[in-house]
Scaffold this motif. Sequence first.
Motif, PDB file in Angstrom:
ATOM      1  N   TYR A  81      27.018 -10.698  -8.927  1.00  0.00           N
ATOM      2  CA  TYR A  81      27.506 -10.415  -7.569  1.00  0.00           C
ATOM      3  C   TYR A  81      26.366 -10.503  -6.556  1.00  0.00           C
ATOM      4  CZ  TYR A  81      29.717  -8.141  -3.617  1.00  0.00           C
ATOM      5  OH  TYR A  81      30.206  -7.871  -2.365  1.00  0.00           O
TER       6      TYR A  81
ATOM      7  N   ARG B 193      32.930 -15.455  -6.647  1.00  0.00           N
ATOM      8  CA  ARG B 193      32.789 -14.123  -6.069  1.00  0.00           C
ATOM      9  C   ARG B 193      33.992 -13.250  -6.439  1.00  0.00           C
ATOM     10  NH1 ARG B 193      31.014 -10.907  -1.414  1.00  0.00           N
ATOM     11  NH2 ARG B 193      32.943 -10.074  -0.564  1.00  0.00           N
TER      12      ARG B 193
ATOM     13  N   LYS C  33      35.573  -8.131 -12.089  1.00  0.00           N
ATOM     14  CA  LYS C  33      34.832  -7.510 -13.191  1.00  0.00           C
ATOM     15  C   LYS C  33      34.262  -6.166 -12.753  1.00  0.00           C
ATOM     16  CE  LYS C  33      32.290 -11.286 -14.657  1.00  0.00           C
ATOM     17  NZ  LYS C  33      31.349 -11.964 -15.583  1.00  0.00           N
ATOM     18  N   LEU C  34      33.735  -6.124 -11.528  1.00  0.00           N
ATOM     19  CA  LEU C  34      33.136  -4.882 -11.028  1.00  0.00           C
ATOM     20  C   LEU C  34      34.183  -3.793 -10.819  1.00  0.00           C
ATOM     21  CD1 LEU C  34      30.486  -6.142  -8.448  1.00  0.00           C
ATOM     22  CD2 LEU C  34      30.083  -5.078 -10.670  1.00  0.00           C
TER      23      LEU C  34
ATOM     24  N   ALA D 223      27.836  -8.443 -14.368  1.00  0.00           N
ATOM     25  CA  ALA D 223      28.588  -8.742 -13.148  1.00  0.00           C
ATOM     26  C   ALA D 223      27.859  -8.255 -11.896  1.00  0.00           C
ATOM     27  CB  ALA D 223      29.978  -8.117 -13.222  1.00  0.00           C
TER      28      ALA D 223
ATOM     29  N   PHE E 151      21.220   2.400  -2.785  1.00  0.00           N
ATOM     30  CA  PHE E 151      21.380   0.983  -2.524  1.00  0.00           C
ATOM     31  C   PHE E 151      20.698   0.497  -1.265  1.00  0.00           C
ATOM     32  CE2 PHE E 151      23.765   0.693  -6.165  1.00  0.00           C
ATOM     33  CZ  PHE E 151      24.933   1.428  -6.159  1.00  0.00           C
TER      34      PHE E 151
ATOM     35  N   TRP F  76      30.758   0.561  -2.335  1.00  0.00           N
ATOM     36  CA  TRP F  76      29.585   0.531  -1.468  1.00  0.00           C
ATOM     37  C   TRP F  76      29.413  -0.849  -0.852  1.00  0.00           C
ATOM     38  CZ3 TRP F  76      25.068  -2.062  -0.682  1.00  0.00           C
ATOM     39  CH2 TRP F  76      24.158  -1.447   0.200  1.00  0.00           C
ATOM     40  N   GLU F  77      29.567  -1.882  -1.678  1.00  0.00           N
ATOM     41  CA  GLU F  77      29.420  -3.251  -1.194  1.00  0.00           C
ATOM     42  C   GLU F  77      30.450  -3.549  -0.119  1.00  0.00           C
ATOM     43  OE1 GLU F  77      27.112  -5.370  -1.793  1.00  0.00           O
ATOM     44  OE2 GLU F  77      26.150  -4.634  -3.615  1.00  0.00           O
TER      45      GLU F  77
ATOM     46  N   SER G 191      34.071  -2.402 -14.202  1.00  0.00           N
ATOM     47  CA  SER G 191      32.817  -1.878 -14.753  1.00  0.00           C
ATOM     48  C   SER G 191      32.084  -0.945 -13.803  1.00  0.00           C
ATOM     49  CB  SER G 191      31.891  -3.032 -15.155  1.00  0.00           C
ATOM     50  OG  SER G 191      31.440  -3.725 -13.993  1.00  0.00           O
ATOM     51  N   ASN G 192      32.217  -1.136 -12.489  1.00  0.00           N
ATOM     52  CA  ASN G 192      31.464  -0.280 -11.558  1.00  0.00           C
ATOM     53  C   ASN G 192      32.140  -0.217 -10.195  1.00  0.00           C
ATOM     54  OD1 ASN G 192      29.550   1.239 -10.230  1.00  0.00           O
ATOM     55  ND2 ASN G 192      27.804   0.056 -10.968  1.00  0.00           N
TER      56      ASN G 192
ATOM     57  N   ASN H 153      31.156   7.255 -19.492  1.00  0.00           N
ATOM     58  CA  ASN H 153      31.225   6.084 -18.622  1.00  0.00           C
ATOM     59  C   ASN H 153      31.981   4.942 -19.313  1.00  0.00           C
ATOM     60  OD1 ASN H 153      30.729   4.438 -16.445  1.00  0.00           O
ATOM     61  ND2 ASN H 153      28.708   3.817 -17.138  1.00  0.00           N
TER      62      ASN H 153
ATOM     63  N   LEU I 223      30.014   0.880  -7.080  1.00  0.00           N
ATOM     64  CA  LEU I 223      29.170  -0.144  -6.462  1.00  0.00           C
ATOM     65  C   LEU I 223      30.026  -1.038  -5.576  1.00  0.00           C
ATOM     66  CD1 LEU I 223      26.525  -1.738  -6.118  1.00  0.00           C
ATOM     67  CD2 LEU I 223      27.169  -3.049  -8.151  1.00  0.00           C
TER      68      LEU I 223
ATOM     69  N   LEU J  46      24.950 -14.106  -6.112  1.00  0.00           N
ATOM     70  CA  LEU J  46      25.910 -14.911  -5.336  1.00  0.00           C
ATOM     71  C   LEU J  46      25.877 -14.504  -3.862  1.00  0.00           C
ATOM     72  CD1 LEU J  46      29.029 -14.925  -7.735  1.00  0.00           C
ATOM     73  CD2 LEU J  46      27.526 -16.868  -7.231  1.00  0.00           C
TER      74      LEU J  46
ATOM     75  N   THR K 293      33.831 -12.108 -10.044  1.00  0.00           N
ATOM     76  CA  THR K 293      32.798 -11.087 -10.200  1.00  0.00           C
ATOM     77  C   THR K 293      33.281  -9.747  -9.656  1.00  0.00           C
ATOM     78  OG1 THR K 293      31.225 -12.882  -9.880  1.00  0.00           O
ATOM     79  CG2 THR K 293      30.350 -10.682  -9.858  1.00  0.00           C
ATOM     80  N   ILE K 294      33.954  -9.794  -8.515  1.00  0.00           N
ATOM     81  CA  ILE K 294      34.496  -8.551  -7.944  1.00  0.00           C
ATOM     82  C   ILE K 294      35.522  -7.938  -8.897  1.00  0.00           C
ATOM     83  CG2 ILE K 294      36.035  -7.691  -6.125  1.00  0.00           C
ATOM     84  CD1 ILE K 294      34.476  -9.499  -4.163  1.00  0.00           C
TER      85      ILE K 294
ATOM     86  N   MET L 289      35.515   2.976 -18.172  1.00  0.00           N
ATOM     87  CA  MET L 289      35.696   1.526 -18.112  1.00  0.00           C
ATOM     88  C   MET L 289      36.893   1.106 -18.944  1.00  0.00           C
ATOM     89  SD  MET L 289      32.091  -0.424 -18.391  1.00  0.00           S
ATOM     90  CE  MET L 289      30.668   0.493 -17.848  1.00  0.00           C
TER      91      MET L 289
ATOM     92  N   ASP M 297      29.586  -4.521   3.673  1.00  0.00           N
ATOM     93  CA  ASP M 297      30.022  -5.803   4.215  1.00  0.00           C
ATOM     94  C   ASP M 297      30.705  -5.662   5.554  1.00  0.00           C
ATOM     95  OD1 ASP M 297      31.023  -7.981   1.458  1.00  0.00           O
ATOM     96  OD2 ASP M 297      29.200  -7.797   2.654  1.00  0.00           O
TER      97      ASP M 297
END
Lengths: 345, 150
Positions: free
Chosen positions: A330, B112, B118-119, A326, A256, B129-130, B122-123, B39, B126, A333, B115-116, B43, B134
């Motif tokens: 993300y 936001r 959903k993540l 998504a 990343f 990491w985000e 799904s992931n 995977n 990620l 956004l 979306t978070i 989920m 942040d």
Amino acid sequence: MVVDDEARARLAAFLAPAASASNVEIRNVTSLAGGTLQENFLLDVVVSDGPEAGARRYVLRATRPGSIEGSMSRAEEFAIMRAVHSVGVTVPEPLWITQDHGIIGAEFLVMRFVPGIALAHRIVRDPRWGGERQLLAERIGREVALIQQVRPGHAGLEFLPVPQRGAAQELIDSLRLYLDREGTPRPAIEWCLRWLERNKPPRRSPVLTHGDFRTGNYMVDEHGLTGILDWELAAWGDPHLDLGWFCMKFWRCGQFDKEAGGIADRQDLWRGYQAGGGRQLVPEEVMYWEVMANTRWAVLSIQQAARHFEGSLASLELALTGRCTAEMEYEALRLIALVEKGAKI
Amino acid sequence: MQDRPTAEELAAAARAALLDNVAPSLTGEARKETLMAANALAMIERELKWGAEVEREELASLSELLGAGEESQASTPREQLTQLNRRLVDKIRGGEFDDPGSRRNKIARFLRGVTIAKLRISNPKLLAWEEQADAPQQAVQPAVSGKCNG
């Protein structure tokens, strides 16, 4: 698609005159990894005489049955490859094209085999491939600049529509059109499209864009770049489109913090681009196109998943792509919020 | 009442079977397909755990954002969400949130958050990491220079 003995014979009969030879013997046909729209085969042949005489390796690229309407034909892809090859882009040499479905059951093009790997996962993790990473990113930037030497009016590319209302606006409109047709309300994507519409940078003269230039669509050997692949999304567009797409977080294959394709920094890519004759880059303008890239791929990911749901191609990979939307939402956004805060990216 | 294993436990067991007993002896396309199936099961397990809660939260936030009088006529939560999201899309397209200010920020935060959520399903890797990326955001951001001379 299986290339059976009869198809092989017809293929050999096609290749001989194409190669200006009296005879072509096909020693081996090996299936290669392909996309969902095309199938690729490695051909090991012996050419009897003429300019291609000897043992040769070619890659045959055929259109899969059931491919979606509106996707580029192999003849069109062939024309794109010819055009970029002619200006010195590192692309497998496009050799022959046929629209005769009677040979192997589909239209196909033949290109020269290029050594190396394209596997994104391996390239971003294994330093034995691709040479020094910063140099690879610079090289890729130079290639983007070279691709852009192909402009509307280039012979053979008359089939590509030239944007009339600006590349950004036309892209925004086509994405909205798809979302409306698909029907599911997507407020996050709409938010991005609205921002993209209201924050458009100046319209630039359209240039050729690869359209899907990312790690996974170029080949490297142990030393560096050997070929850029998969030209079927090429189009006239903004000069920043490919740069934005290449740096998307989604295409970093898990690395990343390596902004450019999971291999190096954005600056390395941009440096190569400008050294290769590309336009002087304004960071805000490049980042606009990175927001655009994420928004575009968000919509395309919905489209990809739909191909599975609509039954045109049963594929777990396509279905799972619907759960990737998504990630692009993300990121788009996040980038928009950073720009609005006035933060440097 | 359904017998154990629960749907979550089944998904987890199937995933473990694929990863531990099937994938190691495979290569190429078959291995790739198996890992994708594993995977997908991960989920499914997470969605079984959190899916209903995520949906409820989105419905509550969206109803609040759109204000009283925007109650949906639909029956199931998913239908209600679809209707409300359609109204939100119309407002976004109409430019209702274009001007900078608290209303715009509220919608941005809502989007936001959705979306978070959903993540998370799904992931989550990620997302993790985000979240750590942040964290030091108040520190100096590497500025992108306009000069790109080679």
